[in-house]
Design an enzyme around this catalytic site. Sequence first.
Site, mmCIF file in Angstrom:
data_model
loop_
_atom_site.group_PDB
_atom_site.id
_atom_site.type_symbol
_atom_site.label_atom_id
_atom_site.label_comp_id
_atom_site.label_asym_id
_atom_site.label_seq_id
_atom_site.Cartn_x
_atom_site.Cartn_y
_atom_site.Cartn_z
ATOM 1 N N CYS A 121 -31.589 3.157 18.829
ATOM 2 C CA CYS A 121 -31.967 4.170 19.619
ATOM 3 C C CYS A 121 -30.788 5.272 19.272
ATOM 4 O O CYS A 121 -29.749 5.391 19.642
ATOM 5 C CB CYS A 121 -31.620 3.685 21.215
ATOM 6 S SG CYS A 121 -31.870 5.671 22.059
ATOM 7 N N CYS A 140 -29.520 7.446 22.076
ATOM 8 C CA CYS A 140 -28.276 7.095 22.640
ATOM 9 C C CYS A 140 -27.080 6.923 22.121
ATOM 10 O O CYS A 140 -26.148 6.961 22.608
ATOM 11 C CB CYS A 140 -28.642 5.575 23.097
ATOM 12 S SG CYS A 140 -30.362 5.254 23.721
ATOM 13 N N ASP A 141 -27.017 6.392 20.814
ATOM 14 C CA ASP A 141 -25.985 6.453 20.136
ATOM 15 C C ASP A 141 -25.687 6.966 18.857
ATOM 16 O O ASP A 141 -24.452 6.835 18.135
ATOM 17 C CB ASP A 141 -26.086 4.768 19.630
ATOM 18 C CG ASP A 141 -26.382 3.779 20.561
ATOM 19 O OD1 ASP A 141 -25.855 3.766 21.638
ATOM 20 O OD2 ASP A 141 -27.288 2.741 20.455
#
Length: 311
Positions: free
Chosen positions: A135, A138-139
């Site tokens: 992701c 997200c990261d």
Amino acid sequence: MAEHTKCLIIGSGPAGYTAAIYASRAGLTPIMYQGPQPGGQLTITNDVENFPGYADGIQGPEMMQDLEKQARRFGTDVRYGMATSVDLSCSPKKIFIDGTHEIHAESVIIATGASAKWLGLPSEEKYNGRGVSACAVCDGFFFRNQEVAIVGGGDTAAEEATYLANLCSKVHMIVRRDELRASQIMQKRVTSNPKIQMHWNCQTEEILGDDNGVTSVLIKNHITNIETILPITGFFVAIGHKPNTDIFKGFLDMDEAGYLTTEKGSSRTNIEGVFASGDAQDHIYRQAVTAAGTGCMAALDAERWLTEQED
Ligand code: NDP
């Protein structure tokens, strides 16, 4: 002691929430279990630009919060918890939540969605969370001004590569064929971005690292057999998804990949009173708006079926 409900909704993506809105407005007072990722895949997406009605786009998590609010407003009992096993052979159907709580449901709407696929390399597992991620949204933040790689050639990979290019110093896009599967507009965005370097016909051989995490990736061009080491600290996997339908195996008809089979033009499964919606049954469109549409179908089908049972 088992709890009884007229309508149980499993999953909380656009399909689940839309089913909840329709079912609660129809007076079915549904219970929804949100599953391991409340809000589903859209909570790990940034801009949603193609959902009708949002002229300026909307952030995925915000859209899911709005959907939850809308479902609660009409009386859906939204709960945190995961369906861990089912017995759909009886009536009412038995659903076990988190291995303990037992629900007896007259009708069940499945909206369990799909989850990210992995390459299956041992090094991918070894460095998961230490440089390997599925992701980018997200990261990606953790790799600001660093060099990263993303594997995949679909819309997700293209979207995430573009996202990463805004944060990172360089993005290597590893594509197993000599073309992208992504839509034309996304293809253009990645191939014209000077920070994204394409590696066509390449597969990932090994992700390399040390105690601190990923340090590089070894890729191989399967036409020329040339191997290359890319110096990266982040490795993103964006190669598609697997439907979350394992708990229904043995009860519901599904295709080889695990996508639930529904009657043409309806959400009905092979078991009476069990309806399927969203990505758990759709390997073709897989859009938020189509998931929402099938969630609506499932709620209407459940309502009609419940009414027929009373007649
Ligand atoms: P897709 O299934 O569309 O694409 C998966 C990609 O990963 C393909 O390029 C595939 O290669 C590649 N791949 C699969 N397995 C491997 C492997 N083992 N090694 C290397 N590469 C691999 O998945 P997406 O998640 O990208 O998209 C799913 C759906 O969601 C699509 O319908 C897409 O259009 C949609 N979507 C729409 C968005 C939007 O409109 N904003 C954003 C994101 C997704 P190959 O092509 O060779 O099969």
